[in-house]
Scaffold this motif. Structure first.
Motif, PDB file in Angstrom:
ATOM      1  N   SER A   4      24.219 -16.090 -34.779  1.00  0.00           N
ATOM      2  CA  SER A   4      24.109 -17.531 -34.978  1.00  0.00           C
ATOM      3  C   SER A   4      23.263 -17.854 -36.207  1.00  0.00           C
ATOM      4  N   GLU A   5      23.464 -19.041 -36.725  1.00  0.00           N
ATOM      5  CA  GLU A   5      22.654 -19.518 -37.838  1.00  0.00           C
ATOM      6  C   GLU A   5      21.230 -19.787 -37.341  1.00  0.00           C
ATOM      7  N   PRO A   6      20.207 -19.465 -38.153  1.00  0.00           N
ATOM      8  CA  PRO A   6      18.830 -19.693 -37.707  1.00  0.00           C
ATOM      9  C   PRO A   6      18.498 -21.179 -37.656  1.00  0.00           C
ATOM     10  N   ARG A   8      16.203 -24.610 -38.241  1.00  0.00           N
ATOM     11  CA  ARG A   8      15.536 -25.040 -39.469  1.00  0.00           C
ATOM     12  C   ARG A   8      14.413 -26.055 -39.233  1.00  0.00           C
ATOM     13  N   SER A  43      23.085  -6.914 -36.253  1.00  0.00           N
ATOM     14  CA  SER A  43      22.383  -8.174 -35.963  1.00  0.00           C
ATOM     15  C   SER A  43      21.199  -8.425 -36.883  1.00  0.00           C
ATOM     16  N   LEU A 238      12.476  -7.103 -35.411  1.00  0.00           N
ATOM     17  CA  LEU A 238      12.454  -8.548 -35.201  1.00  0.00           C
ATOM     18  C   LEU A 238      11.034  -9.049 -34.985  1.00  0.00           C
ATOM     19  N   GLU A 241       9.330  -9.339 -38.290  1.00  0.00           N
ATOM     20  CA  GLU A 241       9.779 -10.526 -39.028  1.00  0.00           C
ATOM     21  C   GLU A 241       9.082 -11.777 -38.509  1.00  0.00           C
TER      22      GLU A 241
END
Length: 263
Positions: A4-6, A8, A43, A238, A241
């Motif tokens: 999925s798109e992160p 914002r 991913s 992850l 990050e």
């Protein structure tokens, strides 16, 4: 597997994008199955820059060629551990090592001397030889012996000579345990060594081996979200990050927003 798109809605630290020279996440593989590498990079491949086959695992991993192909598809550099090259040097088999690594498709090699006491002059010759053969060279500074004195001037001098010999990257030794080289036996960072390496400029960016969360947080808080971090466990990519972005308590105070409780 869908990605999925992160979201914002939060202001986060600015992160570099691949291919990058800062903000590098350098993973250590101590025996991950090839299917696991594929699943992880499908991913999270945008977060991983270098994949090191730790110590001598590449020599005994029957799936190493398959893994390297997966890494290539996801634009992740493949690198055998420096200990393996040191073992080859001990047996007078460095040329065979380079032939083997090139034949498998490794695009990088790590040149170190922390496991065997390989002379600094030989290390520089190996860097030159690796570059001549077309490898991108990660030159490691520091000893794996936790009792070895780590002196900033010595680290700085060795790193400068490694750069002059053709190293593309410098690696600050920390072991997979985080208890040697850059760290004392308890895992506390030797800040004076970081300061010595950070004065070298941008010719060969420094990657800091930092397997522990407290070490990763110290480096991010000191150097910023785009500190280069190595010896990251695959299942921690992850989490690292999130640490970079100020989404863990260890680095939240350095995030661009001041988090304030509202009444």
């Amino acid at each position: 597997m869908s990605v999925s798109e992160p979201p914002r809605f939060l202001e986060l630290a600015d992160r570099t994008a691949k291919p990058r020279r800062s903000g590098v996440t350098h993973v250590i593989d101590k025996g991950m199955p090839a299917a696991g590498v594929e699943a992880l990079l499908t991913s999270l491949g945008t977060m991983v820059d270098v994949w090191k086959f730790g110590f001598g695992t590449a020599y005994v991993d029957p799936t190493v060629a398959s893994k390297i192909e997966v890494l290539r598809r996801h634009s992740v550099k493949a690198c055998p551990g420096g200990t393996l090259l040191e073992a080859a040097w001990l047996q007078g088999r460095t040329e065979a090592f380079f032939d083997w690594a090139g034949g498998l498709g490794f695009d990088c090699v790590e040149v170190s001397r922390g496991a065997t006491g390989l002379p600094a002059a030989v290390k520089r010759d190996l860097i030159v030889g690796a570059r001549t053969r077309g490898f991108e060279v990660f030159a490691e500074v520091g000893s794996k012996d936790s009792g070895h004195a780590a002196l900033p001037d010595e680290w700085g001098d060795e790193a400068r000579r490694d750069i002059d010999s053709g190293a593309s990257w410098l690696v600050a030794e920390g072991r997979e345990s985080g208890t040697a080289g850059l760290y004392d036996r308890g895992g506390a960072i030797r800040a004076e060594l970081v300061d010595a390496l950070e004065t070298l400029g941008d010719e060969a960016p420094v990657i800091y081996e930092a397997p522990r969360r407290d070490q990763q947080a110290w480096l991010i808080n000191r150097l910023g979200a785009n500190a280069n971090l190595a010896n990251i466990a695959p299942d921690e990519v992850l989490a690292v990050e999130a640490l970079r972005l100020g989404l863990r308590v260890d680095t939240m105070s350095k995030a661009p927003l001041i988090f304030q409780r509202t009444m």
